[in-house]
Design a protein around this motif. Structure first.
Motif, mmCIF file in Angstrom:
data_model
loop_
_atom_site.group_PDB
_atom_site.id
_atom_site.type_symbol
_atom_site.label_atom_id
_atom_site.label_comp_id
_atom_site.label_asym_id
_atom_site.label_seq_id
_atom_site.Cartn_x
_atom_site.Cartn_y
_atom_site.Cartn_z
ATOM 1 N N LYS B 2 53.496 50.418 -18.041
ATOM 2 C CA LYS B 2 53.957 49.425 -18.998
ATOM 3 C C LYS B 2 52.878 48.460 -19.454
ATOM 4 N N PRO B 3 52.089 47.904 -18.557
ATOM 5 C CA PRO B 3 51.082 46.943 -19.037
ATOM 6 C C PRO B 3 49.985 47.638 -19.850
ATOM 7 N N PRO B 5 46.124 48.486 -20.829
ATOM 8 C CA PRO B 5 44.997 48.679 -19.902
ATOM 9 C C PRO B 5 44.188 47.397 -19.707
ATOM 10 N N PHE B 6 43.626 47.268 -18.527
ATOM 11 C CA PHE B 6 42.745 46.130 -18.242
ATOM 12 C C PHE B 6 41.716 46.572 -17.220
ATOM 13 N N GLN B 7 40.659 45.794 -17.145
ATOM 14 C CA GLN B 7 39.647 46.016 -16.110
ATOM 15 C C GLN B 7 40.042 45.190 -14.891
ATOM 16 N N TYR B 8 39.898 45.752 -13.712
ATOM 17 C CA TYR B 8 40.399 45.098 -12.505
ATOM 18 C C TYR B 8 39.267 44.758 -11.559
ATOM 19 N N MET B 41 53.024 40.860 -18.446
ATOM 20 C CA MET B 41 52.198 42.029 -18.786
ATOM 21 C C MET B 41 53.068 43.276 -18.988
ATOM 22 N N GLY B 49 42.332 41.326 -20.876
ATOM 23 C CA GLY B 49 41.386 42.436 -20.812
ATOM 24 C C GLY B 49 40.843 42.638 -19.415
ATOM 25 N N LEU B 51 41.484 41.432 -15.244
ATOM 26 C CA LEU B 51 42.249 40.725 -14.216
ATOM 27 C C LEU B 51 41.335 40.444 -13.036
#
Lengths: 161, 295
Positions: B2-3, B5-8, B41, B49, B51
């Motif tokens: 669902k959220p 994409p992001f860099q973790y 999110m 972008g 987290l």
């Protein structure tokens, strides 16, 4: 952006390692990566409680955690409650739900069980008001909760022995 | 999934976390307990972008006695831990009384003390409580640290004074003065729901039993914590009689708040709750202040 990260997690005593995108929710990880479909997914924003699991022994919403966050930690899902495949192997709380008709469609049940197991361990002899407060974070659309309260009372008796 | 994409990133020291916030700035969002951010999110109302997960930074979760007789609470302390900590019950009974009102145990097991404050939801309990207690907030970034009072920290609807490269790291709660009573109450449709209105009240009596200071801070009736200054003014210097409490409650509802209608409650009903909560909390706080005077 679509990089995968390795996650190693212990679920119901068994260790699993998978490569996942950071955005994968723990609820989806359990269901789609580990095929543990006992954890149900309802609202996916932390309201319904169907996806409740135990993280290091404490009930949490698995839809509000990313799988990458539980690296190295221990999870218990509803599949981890019964000690074996036969009816008599069920956890006393599962027995209570069965005998007192604490479920109808059963969709919400895994979340109720995972919320109430640690509750009963901490509160072996809860009042009805305490039970109702304990299950206030879980929604059931079938039972009107009355039978769930009775199931918890029955389970508490069984667990006290 | 669902959220978006992001860099973790999962830093293991505060310094690493601050480095990441400095580098990614407006693109980065710190992840504390995630009980508000992750739903946002999942709905894609929030699409950070980057987290920066604070859950592996060990030094941010603590409850310690303050040298002033108050408390120091680390921003990443779980709400459930604050709820159960005997030092909180002893030194900050208003916080202790408030914690069970915050959502459900499953949420409090993950949700953090500082996360709720930094999120600044107008319907959240802790911003109102820390405003009533005149808590102080320690903010840290690569540029250094600064302390802000609650009145400076809470700026607007979901808005605080935190800059994008800053983290809330610690909250200092001053001790309660002698002859001070407290009360937190809220009205919600079901236990654990967001309240339609809530109120944190502190009353300090003077040696003659008159009100030296009253602080009433509402939640869910404005863009952030709403301090009922006129109502407090009505009580100041007065005997805390039932009539004085009634008058203060009327003034709070008439002059101190300007609530809006939404799907949860109408403005009129919220105004009614403002009055009811003022009466209920003032009675309890005055009683406790009297008991504290004898002790």
């Amino acid at each position: 952006m679509n990089e995968h990260i390795a996650v190693t997690v212990t679920v119901n005593g068994q260790e699993y390692t998978r490569q996942v995108e950071p955005r994968m929710l723990l609820s989806d990880f359990l269901r789609h990566e580990l095929d543990l479909t006992g954890t149900h997914v309802g609202c996916e924003h932390g309201v319904c409680g169907a996806c409740t699991i135990l993280l290091n022994g404490e009930p949490v919403r698995s839809c509000l955690l990313f799988a990458v966050q539980v690296q190295g930690q221990a999870i218990t899902t509803v599949e981890g409650l019964a000690s074996g495949p036969d009816p008599e192997d069920l956890h006393p709380l599962q027995q209570g739900f069965w005998e007192a008709h604490g479920l109808q469609c059963g969709f919400c049940t895994p979340g109720f069980l995972m919320t109430l197991v640690p509750f009963l361990e901490e509160n072996p002899d809860p009042t009805e008001a305490e039970i109702r407060e304990a299950l206030s974070g879980n929604l059931c659309r079938c039972t009107g909760y009355q039978k769930i309260v009775e199931a918890v009372q029955l389970a508490a008796e069984k667990m006290r022995g | 999934m669902k959220p978006a994409p992001f860099q973790y990133f999962a830093p293991t020291t505060l310094d690493q976390a601050l480095d990441l916030l400095e580098r990614y700035n407006y693109d980065a969002k710190p992840l504390a307990g995630g009980q508000s951010l992750v739903p946002a999110m999942n709905f894609r109302l929030a699409r950070p972008g980057v987290l920066v997960d604070l859950n592996r930074v060990p030094d941010l979760a603590f409850v310690r006695p303050g040298s002033d007789g108050g408390l120091r609470i680390g921003a990443m302390t779980r709400q459930r831990q604050v709820e159960r900590d005997p030092l909180v019950a002893e030194r900050a009974p208003l916080i202790h009384e408030t914690m069970p009102h915050i959502a459900h145990p499953q949420i409090r097991n993950r949700g953090t003390f500082g996360g709720s404050l930094a999120h600044a939801d107008p319907a959240a309990e802790l911003p109102a409580v820390l405003t009533a207690l005149q808590g102080r907030f320690r903010l840290e970034s690569k540029r250094g640290q600064r302390w802000l009072g609650a009145d400076e920290f809470f700026v607007d609807f979901f808005t605080t004074a935190l800059e994008p490269d800053e983290l809330l790291v610690e909250i200092a709660v001053p001790p309660l003065p002698a002859r001070t009573g407290w009360s937190f109450q809220e009205v919600a449709r079901r236990h654990g729901d967001f309240a339609m209105a809530g109120l944190a009240t502190l009353v300090t009596l003077d040696e003659q039993g008159r009100v030296q200071e009253a602080r009433l801070v509402y939640l869910s009736v404005g863009d952030g914590p709403v301090t009922a200054r006129q109502a407090a003014q009505v009580l100041q210097g007065q005997e805390p009689t039932e009539e004085a409490i009634q008058e203060a409650a009327e003034v709070a509802a008439r002059q101190d708040v300007d609530p809006v209608s939404d799907i949860h409650a109408s403005a009129d009903y919220r105004r009614h709750l403002v009055k009811v909560l003022a009466r209920r909390t003032l009675r309890v706080a005055v009683q406790r202040a009297k008991e504290n005077g004898q002790g």
